[in-house]
Design an enzyme around this catalytic site. Sequence first.
Site, mmCIF file in Angstrom:
data_model
loop_
_atom_site.group_PDB
_atom_site.id
_atom_site.type_symbol
_atom_site.label_atom_id
_atom_site.label_comp_id
_atom_site.label_asym_id
_atom_site.label_seq_id
_atom_site.Cartn_x
_atom_site.Cartn_y
_atom_site.Cartn_z
ATOM 1 N N CYS A 136 -104.324 41.369 -24.991
ATOM 2 C CA CYS A 136 -103.123 40.545 -24.828
ATOM 3 C C CYS A 136 -103.075 39.445 -25.892
ATOM 4 C CB CYS A 136 -103.115 39.942 -23.422
ATOM 5 S SG CYS A 136 -101.804 38.751 -23.171
ATOM 6 N N CYS A 139 -101.954 36.016 -24.753
ATOM 7 C CA CYS A 139 -102.958 35.269 -23.991
ATOM 8 C C CYS A 139 -104.045 34.701 -24.920
ATOM 9 C CB CYS A 139 -103.655 36.174 -22.978
ATOM 10 S SG CYS A 139 -102.563 37.251 -22.060
ATOM 11 N N ASP A 140 -104.464 35.462 -25.924
ATOM 12 C CA ASP A 140 -105.707 35.127 -26.632
ATOM 13 C C ASP A 140 -105.575 34.820 -28.119
ATOM 14 O OD1 ASP A 140 -107.066 35.504 -24.251
ATOM 15 O OD2 ASP A 140 -107.374 37.641 -24.611
#
Length: 337
Positions: A136, A139-140
């Site tokens: 993701c 997200c990261d």
Amino acid sequence: MADVEQVIIVGSGPAGYTAALYTARADLNPLVVEGFLWGGLLQQTTDVENYPGYPDGVMGPEMMQQFRDQAERFGSRFLTDQASRIEPGADGEPHTVWVGDDAYRARTVILAMGAEHKKLGVPGEEELAGRGISYCATCDAAFFKERHIVVVGGGDSAMEEAIFLSKFGSKVTVVNRRDEFRASAIMVDRAREQENLEFLTPYTVKEFLPGEDGKALAKAVLVHAETGEERELPMDGAFIAIGHEPQSEIVQGVVVTDGNGYVLTEGKSTRTDVPGIFAAGDLVDHTYRQAVTAAGSGCQAALDAEWYLRDNPAVPTPASLEGTGDLAEAQWEPAGR
Ligand code: NAP
């Protein structure tokens, strides 16, 4: 035993929330078991530019909030928890959706659990997940500022992730197993426009390896898909974007699925092989997998559930007839299919 619901919806992406909106507007008072990370994969997406009605695009999480708000406006109820098991009712009896130790019974159930990120299944992937390997970008990405990032895959997801990651990393390398890309031309072109983005094809990943500390990802062994030649590619982060698989674990053995775990439905309907259980969205669809097609099938599932309830009126129970004077005349056969 708690009251029997008219409809329980399990899952909460575009399919689940659209099913909730329609069943709520049909006065069926739906209960949505939406999961802890409600909103499905769109919660992990950035710009959605291809959903009609948003000429300037919309962020995935914002769109899911709007879907949820709209379903709530008409009376949908939400349980922010995970369904763990579904027990089909025998012979027209209500179905049971288990959430932890709590059983919720419903005359119809709409399955809309969606899909999750597919794994490569190579050595090192599981061990280094969260320590350099991610599924993701939204997200990261921030963990990999000014680092060398690799994206594995050649579909629209891979292009989208790569374009997004190119704003963070010093260099982004897209590794694809073929020279051609499954992604749409516009996405490949956009990826090509990024100055710090390069393509490495046709290579597959054989293995991910940590650095000297033995903890964080440092490199991968790649194999040339045609010659079999192996090479090492150093990297700080790897994002795997090779598609999705259906989240159908809790209905395996309950409804019929295909060899890849997708729930099978009857013809153009959303009916599963179990009367009163319907399925929609990415859980069913391995071809189109778009937010707009998932929303459309959520609408179909809601209508199928509504028609099922209309055609299969509830059988009165002793409890529902108490005090009405109809107890003696009650029919005790279960409702038909
Ligand atoms: P996808 O279209 O199925 O593409 C998967 C990619 O991963 C393909 O390049 C495939 O290679 C590769 N792949 C699969 N298994 C692999 C393996 N074991 N090892 C190496 N490579 C592997 O999946 P997706 O990109 O997630 O897209 C899914 C759907 O969502 C599509 O309909 C897409 O259009 C849509 N989508 C749209 C957008 C957008 O328009 N903004 C963004 C994201 C997704 P092969 O081609 O060789 O099979």
